[in-house]
Design an enzyme around this catalytic site. Structure first.
Site, mmCIF file in Angstrom:
data_model
loop_
_atom_site.group_PDB
_atom_site.id
_atom_site.type_symbol
_atom_site.label_atom_id
_atom_site.label_comp_id
_atom_site.label_asym_id
_atom_site.label_seq_id
_atom_site.Cartn_x
_atom_site.Cartn_y
_atom_site.Cartn_z
ATOM 1 N N ASN A 153 0.798 -1.228 0.000
ATOM 2 C CA ASN A 153 0.000 0.000 0.000
ATOM 3 C C ASN A 153 0.829 1.276 0.000
ATOM 4 O O ASN A 153 0.329 2.334 -0.348
ATOM 5 C CB ASN A 153 -1.020 -0.007 1.148
ATOM 6 N N TYR A 154 2.098 1.175 0.417
ATOM 7 C CA TYR A 154 3.028 2.309 0.317
ATOM 8 C C TYR A 154 4.354 1.740 -0.185
ATOM 9 O O TYR A 154 5.331 1.700 0.573
ATOM 10 C CB TYR A 154 3.241 2.965 1.683
ATOM 11 N N GLU A 249 5.582 -3.848 11.920
ATOM 12 C CA GLU A 249 4.446 -2.918 11.868
ATOM 13 C C GLU A 249 3.344 -3.643 11.120
ATOM 14 O O GLU A 249 3.468 -3.900 9.926
ATOM 15 C CB GLU A 249 4.839 -1.613 11.168
ATOM 16 N N ARG A 282 -5.209 1.315 4.267
ATOM 17 C CA ARG A 282 -4.150 1.888 5.103
ATOM 18 C C ARG A 282 -4.230 1.211 6.460
ATOM 19 O O ARG A 282 -5.325 1.002 6.987
ATOM 20 C CB ARG A 282 -4.339 3.402 5.273
ATOM 21 N N CYS A 283 -3.058 0.884 6.991
ATOM 22 C CA CYS A 283 -3.077 0.239 8.308
ATOM 23 C C CYS A 283 -3.783 1.130 9.307
ATOM 24 O O CYS A 283 -4.442 0.653 10.223
ATOM 25 C CB CYS A 283 -1.649 -0.056 8.762
ATOM 26 N N ARG A 436 -0.402 7.895 10.479
ATOM 27 C CA ARG A 436 0.983 7.613 10.875
ATOM 28 C C ARG A 436 1.768 8.889 11.125
ATOM 29 O O ARG A 436 2.547 8.975 12.051
ATOM 30 C CB ARG A 436 1.669 6.781 9.775
HETATM 31 P P1 NAP Z 1 1.538 -8.928 3.421
HETATM 32 O O1 NAP Z 1 0.786 -9.836 2.528
HETATM 33 O O2 NAP Z 1 1.816 -9.378 4.797
HETATM 34 O O3 NAP Z 1 2.912 -8.607 2.649
HETATM 35 C C1 NAP Z 1 3.857 -7.718 3.162
HETATM 36 C C2 NAP Z 1 5.231 -8.058 2.635
HETATM 37 O O4 NAP Z 1 5.638 -9.321 3.147
HETATM 38 C C3 NAP Z 1 5.297 -8.190 1.116
HETATM 39 O O5 NAP Z 1 6.528 -7.701 0.680
HETATM 40 C C4 NAP Z 1 5.211 -9.698 0.923
HETATM 41 O O6 NAP Z 1 5.776 -10.141 -0.284
HETATM 42 C C5 NAP Z 1 6.067 -10.152 2.086
HETATM 43 N N1 NAP Z 1 5.893 -11.553 2.471
HETATM 44 C C6 NAP Z 1 4.874 -12.385 2.191
HETATM 45 N N2 NAP Z 1 5.117 -13.596 2.758
HETATM 46 C C7 NAP Z 1 6.302 -13.516 3.388
HETATM 47 C C8 NAP Z 1 7.088 -14.422 4.161
HETATM 48 N N3 NAP Z 1 6.720 -15.680 4.400
HETATM 49 N N4 NAP Z 1 8.269 -13.990 4.649
HETATM 50 C C9 NAP Z 1 8.678 -12.739 4.434
HETATM 51 N N5 NAP Z 1 7.986 -11.837 3.713
HETATM 52 C C10 NAP Z 1 6.802 -12.223 3.207
HETATM 53 O O7 NAP Z 1 0.815 -7.509 3.543
HETATM 54 P P2 NAP Z 1 0.226 -6.595 2.388
HETATM 55 O O8 NAP Z 1 -1.005 -7.244 1.858
HETATM 56 O O9 NAP Z 1 1.297 -6.194 1.448
HETATM 57 O O10 NAP Z 1 -0.174 -5.286 3.224
HETATM 58 C C11 NAP Z 1 -1.383 -5.171 3.899
HETATM 59 C C12 NAP Z 1 -1.225 -5.447 5.372
HETATM 60 O O11 NAP Z 1 -0.129 -4.703 5.891
HETATM 61 C C13 NAP Z 1 -2.417 -5.000 6.194
HETATM 62 O O12 NAP Z 1 -2.661 -5.934 7.212
HETATM 63 C C14 NAP Z 1 -1.970 -3.678 6.796
HETATM 64 O O13 NAP Z 1 -2.644 -3.306 7.966
HETATM 65 C C15 NAP Z 1 -0.538 -3.952 7.031
HETATM 66 N N6 NAP Z 1 0.216 -2.700 7.094
HETATM 67 C C16 NAP Z 1 0.665 -2.291 8.300
HETATM 68 C C17 NAP Z 1 1.349 -1.084 8.411
HETATM 69 C C18 NAP Z 1 1.851 -0.591 9.727
HETATM 70 O O14 NAP Z 1 2.730 0.261 9.713
HETATM 71 N N7 NAP Z 1 1.354 -1.055 10.859
HETATM 72 C C19 NAP Z 1 1.566 -0.322 7.266
HETATM 73 C C20 NAP Z 1 1.089 -0.776 6.048
HETATM 74 C C21 NAP Z 1 0.414 -1.982 5.960
HETATM 75 P P3 NAP Z 1 4.822 -10.525 -1.531
HETATM 76 O O15 NAP Z 1 4.177 -9.260 -1.941
HETATM 77 O O16 NAP Z 1 5.784 -11.078 -2.493
HETATM 78 O O17 NAP Z 1 3.835 -11.543 -1.014
HETATM 79 O O1 G3H Z 2 -0.751 1.662 5.903
HETATM 80 C C1 G3H Z 2 -0.088 2.037 6.850
HETATM 81 C C2 G3H Z 2 0.632 3.301 6.818
HETATM 82 O O2 G3H Z 2 1.642 3.298 7.791
HETATM 83 C C3 G3H Z 2 -0.355 4.435 7.002
HETATM 84 O O3 G3H Z 2 0.257 5.653 6.822
HETATM 85 O O4 G3H Z 2 -1.456 7.010 8.016
HETATM 86 O O5 G3H Z 2 0.256 8.081 6.566
HETATM 87 O O6 G3H Z 2 -1.592 6.730 5.571
HETATM 88 P P1 G3H Z 2 -0.691 6.942 6.742
#
Ligand code: NAP
Ligand code: G3H
Length: 474
Positions: A153-154, A249, A282-283, A436
């Protein structure tokens, strides 16, 4: 069609296997990225390790000069990168360009902050008399090889928020972008390459997380893992990381708690901005509203009116609601909508979907037996849950597996602080949406939302470790 390559030890490299990246907007093929093999990963790790001694030996000012160059390049290329980013993750073009500019600002700030991180000298003497002659010189050293993994997402900003603090702290970096978002990540890598960083200091690894994820996490060369993404993958990383330090995160279910004395017009605007921007992906999106029953009708209709103003469509028209990242995600969001509907929630908007484009959905009278009350949709749907006391609101907030952020809307500041203290989250925003930034503030999740603290200075501190040298002064 462009075949994008990985940047390893100062050179661009392809792999035998490739992954085709298409736009979630219309399926347009945007290019291919390499699916790296384990052997190729080994080479990247080894080259990074070799580059570490010379890089950590530079002064912070010297390291900062590279980061300033990267920031300048991103600013120069903001439109080119923003355009690809908008296509690759279906983000509004204005927001996509904004992400690149925000990233340049963040990198500059990291460069400046890094040169002001100083050690300290400590005197003994607080304990037994003999300790008075002891002096400790406490300095920060790099962790070594940092593995940075970013979410879709970012793909630029949440990559640089790991890479820049790691580099300024004297670490070398292996950066794995999200697969859907890899092209944007590799464009970011081009800026690092053009900055003239010494070979091996910054390297990229592309490939599906499901295929190479475990391998890179468990790799013996990795000293620190900095991950942003979903809670299940974060939990897996936590298990595989062993004794190595990590920063996680993860997901969230941020609540907006609205009390009786709140400015409801203001709250409704903030809630809708917070819940639906980038289609809720967005998270920190507001993912549930907990409102006192006595003002719930009024708030619900104000939110409904704001939602009706949202535009739905194409990222290049800067629509508020754009297609979500893929069909799998759209199916999940739609499942939550259907569950809420079937269990009796009141839909305040038309429920409509075309492929992975979901119209903004708003539900009132959501109850705690509905999945929408607890799951993170990562999509444009918002539940309103009615409460009869602040205590009930706090309890529902804290019952969540997540603990990223919360908003409290009230004009009673002492009460807001009292509630903020009771909420099990990393940050509480008063009379504002969850978010954030600013990027120098601490950013963290508790419980299922993460481990460790981001935010520029916090990230530098997390990716450096204290070394103390102790000696007797006489
Ligand atoms: P995701 O499916 O967990 O993927 C995140 C990253 O992890 C990608 O680069 C993915 O690669 C990689 N990955 C997948 N399986 C892995 C493994 N077994 N080992 C190591 N890396 C692995 O998350 P997303 O769908 O991209 O993002 C959405 C989620 O992220 C939501 O739950 C959101 O809330 C959370 N998020 C949290 C924050 C925060 O700061 N708290 C910020 C943004 C997003 P691939 O793309 O190749 O699968
Ligand atoms: O998706 C998670 C990001 O850390 C959210 O950042 O609040 O600036 O959109 P933001």
């Amino acid at each position: 069609m462009t075949n994008y390559q990985n940047y390893i030890n100062g050179e661009w490299k392809s792999s035998e296997k490739e992954i085709t990246i298409s736009s979630p907007i219309d399926g347009e093929v945007l290019g291919t990225i390499p699916a790296m093999t384990q052997e190729e990963v080994d080479v990247a790790m080894e080259k990074a390790r070799k580059a570490l001694p010379a890089w950590r030996a530079l002064s912070a000012v010297e390291r900062a000069s590279y980061l300033h160059r990267v920031a300048d390049i991103l600013e120069r290329d903001q439109e080119k990168i923003g355009e690809i980013l908008a296509k690759e993750v279906a983000k509004g073009i204005k927001a996509a360009i904004g992400e690149v500019v925000r990233t340049a600002d963040l990198i500059r700030y990291a460069a400046e902050e890094g040169i002001r991180i100083h050690g300290q000298v400590m005197e003994g003497g607080g304990f037994e008399a003999a300790s008075k002659k002891k002096l400790a010189m406490v300095r920060r050293e790099p962790m070594g090889v940092v593995l940075a993994i970013a979410p879709f997402n970012y793909p630029v900003n949440l990559s640089a928020s790991k890479i820049a603090p790691a580099l300024i702290g004297g670490n070398v970096v292996l950066f794995k972008p999200p697969t859907q978002g890899s092209i944007s990540g590799l464009l970011l890598a081009q800026a690092f390459a053009e900055s003239g960083l010494p070979a091996g200091v910054f390297n990229t690894i592309t490939g599906r997380g499901s295929e190479i994820g475990d391998y890179i996490i468990e790799h013996k060369e990795v000293n620190f893992i900095n991950f942003t993404g979903s809670t299940p993958i974060g939990e897996r990383i936590g298990k595989l990381a062993g004794m190595r330090p990590i920063m996680l995160e993860l997901g969230g279910k941020d609540a907006a708690l609205v009390l009786e004395d709140a400015d409801l017009e203001h709250a409704a605007k903030q809630i809708v901005g917070g819940a639906y921007s980038y289609s809720g992906q967005r998270c920190t999106a507001i993912k549930r509203v907990l409102v006192m029953e006595s003002v719930a009708d009024k708030l619900a209709s104000l939110i409904q009116a704001e939602v009706e103003k949202l535009t739905v469509g194409h990222p290049f028209d800067n629509a508020d609601i754009t297609p979500v990242i893929d069909h799998h995600s759209a199916d999940f969001i739609w499942g939550l909508i259907e569950d809420a509907k079937a269990k009796g929630a009141t839909a305040l908007t038309p429920l409509k979907r075309e492929g992975n484009l979901i119209w903004p959905a708003l539900f009132d009278h959501v109850t705690l037996d509905m999945d929408l009350a607890w799951e993170e949709p990562f999509g444009p749907v918002l539940p309103i849950i009615r409460i009869t006391s602040e205590e009930e609101g706090i309890a529902i907030c804290n019952q969540s597996e997540f603990g990223l952020q919360s908003s409290v809307f009230t004009n009673d500041f002492p009460k807001a602080f009292e509630i903020a203290e009771k909420l099990e989250v990393g940050t509480v925003h008063i009379n504002n949406k969850t978010q954030r930034g600013p990027d120098n503030f601490p950013f963290l999740g508790v419980k299922g939302s993460g481990a460790g603290v981001q935010g520029i200075r916090y990230s530098i501190e997390a990716m450096t470790q204290v070394k103390s040298i102790v000696f007797d002064i006489k």
